[in-house]
Design a protein around this motif. Structure first.
Motif, mmCIF file in Angstrom:
data_model
loop_
_atom_site.group_PDB
_atom_site.id
_atom_site.type_symbol
_atom_site.label_atom_id
_atom_site.label_comp_id
_atom_site.label_asym_id
_atom_site.label_seq_id
_atom_site.Cartn_x
_atom_site.Cartn_y
_atom_site.Cartn_z
ATOM 1 N N GLY A 267 0.860 -1.315 -0.027
ATOM 2 C CA GLY A 267 -0.029 -0.014 -0.149
ATOM 3 C C GLY A 267 0.867 1.203 -0.015
ATOM 4 O O GLY A 267 1.798 1.372 0.645
ATOM 5 N N VAL A 268 0.135 2.191 -0.567
ATOM 6 C CA VAL A 268 0.968 3.445 -0.664
ATOM 7 C C VAL A 268 1.466 4.179 0.818
ATOM 8 O O VAL A 268 2.354 4.865 0.666
ATOM 9 C CB VAL A 268 0.261 4.408 -1.590
ATOM 10 C CG1 VAL A 268 -1.203 5.147 -0.823
ATOM 11 C CG2 VAL A 268 1.045 5.698 -1.953
ATOM 12 N N VAL A 269 0.565 4.174 1.508
ATOM 13 C CA VAL A 269 0.756 4.639 2.894
ATOM 14 C C VAL A 269 2.092 4.091 3.475
ATOM 15 O O VAL A 269 2.982 4.631 3.978
ATOM 16 C CB VAL A 269 -0.364 4.560 3.955
ATOM 17 C CG1 VAL A 269 0.037 4.903 5.206
ATOM 18 C CG2 VAL A 269 -1.550 5.122 3.503
ATOM 19 N N ALA A 270 2.178 2.675 3.571
ATOM 20 C CA ALA A 270 3.455 2.066 4.127
ATOM 21 C C ALA A 270 4.709 2.530 3.185
ATOM 22 O O ALA A 270 5.605 2.749 3.926
ATOM 23 C CB ALA A 270 3.198 0.415 3.922
ATOM 24 N N ARG A 271 4.653 2.565 2.030
ATOM 25 C CA ARG A 271 5.685 2.920 1.225
ATOM 26 C C ARG A 271 6.217 4.372 1.437
ATOM 27 O O ARG A 271 7.090 4.499 1.556
ATOM 28 C CB ARG A 271 5.354 2.557 -0.433
ATOM 29 C CG ARG A 271 5.367 1.132 -0.627
ATOM 30 C CD ARG A 271 5.083 1.068 -2.147
ATOM 31 N NE ARG A 271 3.932 1.435 -2.584
ATOM 32 C CZ ARG A 271 3.828 2.325 -3.745
ATOM 33 N NH1 ARG A 271 4.703 3.021 -4.089
ATOM 34 N NH2 ARG A 271 2.727 2.783 -4.135
ATOM 35 N N ALA A 272 5.314 5.105 1.590
ATOM 36 C CA ALA A 272 5.415 6.570 1.658
ATOM 37 C C ALA A 272 6.154 6.814 3.335
ATOM 38 O O ALA A 272 7.024 7.555 3.489
ATOM 39 C CB ALA A 272 4.262 7.492 1.822
ATOM 40 N N ARG A 273 5.804 5.941 4.026
ATOM 41 C CA ARG A 273 6.204 6.197 5.625
ATOM 42 C C ARG A 273 7.545 5.799 5.285
ATOM 43 O O ARG A 273 8.497 6.193 6.236
ATOM 44 C CB ARG A 273 5.174 5.446 6.521
ATOM 45 C CG ARG A 273 3.789 6.077 6.886
ATOM 46 C CD ARG A 273 3.860 7.451 7.436
ATOM 47 N NE ARG A 273 4.749 7.310 8.781
ATOM 48 C CZ ARG A 273 4.419 7.037 10.006
ATOM 49 N NH1 ARG A 273 3.130 6.641 10.158
ATOM 50 N NH2 ARG A 273 5.375 7.156 11.040
#
Length: 388
Positions: A267-273
């Motif tokens: 997911g984009v949230v995990a990658r961005a974090r």
């Protein structure tokens, strides 16, 4: 006369011997050699730079961006000592540890002398080298090798710039700017690659204002918890460090792991974090240099406000770009965070050190991350308009 000739000959032999690189890794407990070769970390022969025995190559789940430079990372420890596992911070490394990070670019095909070529190629999967057996130098422009050396008084950071002939590197205490041209599929981008001075190294590697101690950034469980080739095959890096005797105390389970920022299956949230953690959290954390900003980007922070959601900036000046909040859910174009990540203005850009050009893919990730966020900022932003 004969005696003088013999003495002169012996002196010449001694000087010649001193000029050669050590045959094994040499830890310097006090002095800072002018030449990288004095540490005995690498050998250069037959168009390849290779690590000496005992050095372990490693890679991070998500690496810090440095003007698209590729990085070859190694760690070495003296026999009989080991690092102690910590779940959140850098491992507790023993005196004698030497960590290296060599920055390099791929030179264009057909370059007659890659080491002196001003044009370098943006990293692509085809140019990636693991570094486990060293680097093939036929198409590589070596830029610098940074050392983190664990001495009795703590860590010290030493930047070495590679000489034009590519045979050795010279200590650059005051740093340097190296003019390069990046080739992005035929589009040329000129920039100054900045080698940090020793004080600037501390600016990132001091992650706790209370101790002011330099610490490694990437050598943490969440960044290393991934498979990577090397001794024992392609296995988990923490297991490799345990097997080589370099690390103890790793628990059987519950080891933290950041996402790979390029893995689209995640997911984009995990990658961005993960991206914000490695690029920003050495300053933006509860004890870091940017702690008073109220924007904490380390992996442990979960409070939306501390992550910038609808949070007005603290003394950011023109760094806001006339945007009301650090992060406006669903609206990256109104958010300060991607604005500063995209900027190359020294008075605006974030991170403040380590890059001269925009990381387009990284900024796109943060845009997508903010687009995915739900909610609205209802506070008045000072213009009479609510941010929605």
């Amino acid at each position: 006369m004969i005696v003088r000739l013999v003495v002169s000959f012996c002196a010449a032999l001694l000087l010649a011997a001193c000029g050669h690189a050590p045959q094994a890794v040499t830890f310097h407990a006090d002095d800072n050699p002018e030449k990288l070769s004095a540490w005995g970390l690498f050998t250069i022969a037959a168009g390849r730079i290779a690590p000496h025995q005992g050095m372990v190559t490693y890679e991070l789940q998500t690496p810090l961006f440095s003007d698209y430079a590729q990085k070859w990372r190694t760690i070495w420890m003296p026999k009989g000592v080991h690092a102690a596992y910590r779940p959140d911070t850098a491992f507790d490394f023993p005196v004698g540890t030497i960590v290296t990070k060599t920055f390099y670019y791929t030179a264009p095909a057909g370059a007659t002398d890659p080491q002196t070529s001003d044009t370098v190629v943006k990293m692509t999967p085809a140019t990636y080298q693991t570094g486990v057996a060293g680097l093939d130098l036929r198409h590589v422009r070596l830029i610098e090798t940074r050392l983190l050396v664990r001495r009795a008084t703590g860590w010290v950071a030493l930047p070495y710039i590679w000489d034009n002939d590519g045979r050795d590197a010279t200590l650059a205490r005051t740093g340097a700017d190296i003019a390069l041209t990046l080739d992005e599929g035929g589009k040329k981008v000129s920039f100054d690659y900045s080698v940090p001075n020793q004080n600037q190294c501390a600016g990132c590697h001091v992650q706790d204002f209370r101790t002011r101690a330099i610490e490694p950034i990437g050598l943490k469980a969440r960044h290393l918890n991934r498979d990577f080739p090397g001794e024992g095959g392609e296995i988990n890096q923490l297991k490799r460090l345990v097997a080589t005797g370099y690390l103890t105390g790793v628990p059987a389970g519950a080891v933290p792991r950041n996402a790979n920022w390029q893995d689209l299956k995640i997911g984009v949230v995990a990658r961005a974090r993960a991206y914000l953690d490695i690029n920003c959290s050495h300053c933006h954390n509860p004890t870091g240099a940017a702690r008073t900003s109220g924007l904490w980007l380390d992996a442990a922070t979960i409070d939306p406000r501390l992550l910038g959601m609808c949070k007005p900036p603290v003394a950011a000046g023109r760094g806001t770009g006339d945007r009301p909040f650090d992060v406006v859910p669903g609206h990256p174009e109104r958010s300060i965070l991607p604005y500063r990540l995209a900027s190359t203005d020294p008075g605006v850009m974030m991170p403040e050190l380590g890059r001269d050009i925009e990381h387009q893919e990284g900024v796109r990730l943060i845009y997508d991350y903010i687009l995915s966020l739900k909610g609205a900022c209802t506070e008045d932003d000072g213009t009479g308009q609510a941010a929605r």
